[in-house]
Enzyme design. Structure first.
Site, short mmCIF file in Angstrom:
data_model
loop_
_atom_site.label_atom_id
_atom_site.label_comp_id
_atom_site.label_asym_id
_atom_site.label_seq_id
_atom_site.Cartn_x
_atom_site.Cartn_y
_atom_site.Cartn_z
CD GLU A 1 33.27 42.41 38.02
OE1 GLU A 1 33.45 43.64 38.17
OE2 GLU A 1 32.51 41.92 37.18
CD GLU B 1 29.06 44.97 38.48
OE1 GLU B 1 28.85 46.02 37.83
OE2 GLU B 1 30.09 44.77 39.13
C1 FCB Z 1 32.18 46.25 37.05
C2 FCB Z 1 31.96 45.45 35.78
C3 FCB Z 1 33.22 45.01 35.11
C4 FCB Z 1 34.30 46.07 35.16
C5 FCB Z 1 34.47 46.62 36.56
C6 FCB Z 1 35.54 47.68 36.68
O1 FCB Z 1 31.08 47.05 37.30
O2 FCB Z 1 31.19 44.31 36.07
O3 FCB Z 1 32.91 44.62 33.81
O4 FCB Z 1 34.06 47.03 34.23
O5 FCB Z 1 33.26 47.14 37.00
#
Ligand code: FCB
Length: 474
Positions: free
Chosen positions: A377, A176
């Site tokens: 994620e 990210e």
């Molecule tokens: C993302 C992050 C991760 C976590 C999630 C909820 O942006 O990469 O570390 O905090 O959000």
């Protein structure tokens, strides 16, 4: 731990391909703790947590969920879940405490032991080399806005790869970069907490440059390894079809999505975004873009929500709950507002929109067709307290994951080369500026005792993995 048998039946309404990878994700600063142990140096998050008012409750990652000491138990949890892959990050300052110069063998040994425990359990290790925890000495020299940091990153990555490349096949460079650049250097909500829009663009650029340099070096050693980055993408919709709203959506899609996708996958910046941001004097060199656009084998997509944006000033306040109200400091006077679209929200206040995930996946495949995709994620954060017997009945999380997995399945049916899914997160953990107030884990952690208890969602996810898809209904 008790067995993670679920009771939702043997059938699935959405059968995923046999080779699909089922994983969960974490990140070093959020789980490891042991901040002062094993030769680890300070990172920008250690410093940021100690800056009054920056992290809710003054929480820090000093102890986190003590994964540094408890990783064998955590690998057993993964094994009970039936995970076939585990995404974790490597702490740069544990491996190279000053961010430059000497490497710390004790730090590398920790990751080698973790990787070996995973391999012994039949779980593929998926390390990410940078999940936001820059060594503080590098920030002291200017941090990501400095070009030199990209070279330091490539050196560090190459060293880790030399140590683990014989047992790790899938490598993610940066996580990210949007957050690390804009929350870190423009809005100041994340470490290092700077408020400097021009620096944030350079921070984005140099993370991507470091990514490209690192992949070139790692691939030269092991051409058969798989390399990529993880970006956080959003579905973006204009609030109305008013041209001002449509243009706001273009700009936010540009900053959030295309500013990263185009350089990483096409080797060029989107012209319109460069124009939108021209006041900050950012002019990327062509030679850098050739490095940034070095081919990748896999793109990690982190998906949580959709943005609905309006382009005209108006009554509605910016949604305070949206992390992306923070686009505003550097979109400046462009009157972009993030407006609530009325969908249900998670405990983070983020709107739940599984269709947005399908939209993102099909869009990425349409615009960047060559690359294999992984959801690196996806998950839901809530304020949760266990029942008297220690269980957490997290039906909200189960519904969220179920809907998003079905969206993934639809995308695969539509021809998207989606090869795996990592839910965020394996364990409750340190949620950055929110401290320990928000819980994303499949497994509940009592922070006072470090006791781990799988939530209902853990049982549910184990069932998903076992049958190769979310349960049939009715
Ligand atoms: C993302 C992050 C991760 C976590 C999630 C909820 O942006 O990469 O570390 O905090 O959000």
């Amino acid at each position: 731990m008790t067995s993670l048998k679920d009771d939702t039946g043997a059938t699935t309404a959405a059968q995923f391909p046999t080779a699909f990878r089922w994983g969960a994700a974490t990140a070093a600063y959020q789980i490891e703790g042991a901040a002062g142990e094993g030769g680890r140096g300070p990172s920008i998050w250690d410093t940021f947590c100690r800056t009054p008012g920056k992290v809710l409750g003054g929480d820090t990652g000093d102890v986190a969920v003590d994964h540094y000491h408890r990783f064998p138990e955590d690998v057993r949890l993964m094994s009970d879940l039936g995970l076939t892959a585990y995404r974790f990050s490597i702490s740069w300052s544990r491996v190279q405490p000053s961010g430059t110069g000497a490497f710390n063998q004790e730090g590398l040994d920790f990751y080698r032991r973790l990787v070996d425990a995973l391999l012994d359990a039949g779980i593929e290790p998926w390390p990410t080399l940078y999940h936001w925890d820059l060594p503080q000495p590098l920030e002291d020299k200017g941090g990501w806005p400095e070009r030199e940091t990209a070279h330091r990153f490539a050196e560090y990555a190459t060293h880790v790869h030399a140590a683990l490349g014989d047992r790790v096949r899938h490598w993610t460079t940066i996580n990210e970069p949007w957050c690390a650049a804009f929350l870190g250097y423009a809005s100041g909500e994340h470490a290092p907490g700077r408020l400097d829009p021009a620096a944030s663009l350079l921070a984005a650029h140099h993370q991507m440059l470091g990514h490209g340099l690192a992949i070139e070096a790692m691939r030269a050693r092991t051409p058969d390894n798989r390399f990529g980055a993880a970006v956080n993408l959003y579905a973006v919709t204009p609030a109305t079809d008013d041209p001002a709203d449509v243009d706001a959506a273009r700009r936010i899609d540009g900053l959030q999505n295309r500013l990263f996708l185009d350089p990483l996958l096409l080797g060029r910046y989107p012209e319109d975004v460069l124009e939108d941001t021209s006041r900050y004097g950012f002019v990327p060199a062509d030679a850098d873009l050739a490095v940034i656009g070095t081919p990748i084998d896999q793109l990690g997509i982190n998906y949580y929500s959709r943005h609905t944006v309006a382009g005209t000033p108006g009554e509605a306040a910016q949604t305070a709950s949206s992390p992306f109200s923070t686009h505003s400091p550097w979109v400046g006077s462009d009157h972009v507002r993030f407006v609530p679209a009325g969908r249900p929200v998670t405990g983070m206040g983020w709107e739940i929109d599984a269709d947005g995930l399908h939209e993102v996946l099909t869009r990425v495949h349409r615009d960047y067709p060559e690359v294999s995709l992984y959801i690196t994620e996806n998950g839901a954060g809530y304020d949760e307290t266990p029942d008297g017997d220690g269980t957490v009945q997290d039906t909200g999380r189960i519904d969220y994951l179920d809907a998003h997995l079905r969206a993934c399945h639809r995308a695969i049916a539509d021809g998207v080369p989606l090869r795996g899914y990592f839910t965020w997160s394996l364990l409750d953990n340190f949620e950055w500026a929110w401290g320990y107030s928000k819980r994303f884990g499949l497994v509940h952690v009592d922070y006072a005792t470090q006791r781990r208890v799988p939530k209902d969602s853990a049982r549910w996810y184990a069932g998903v993995i076992r049958r190769g898809g979310p349960p049939g209904r009715g």
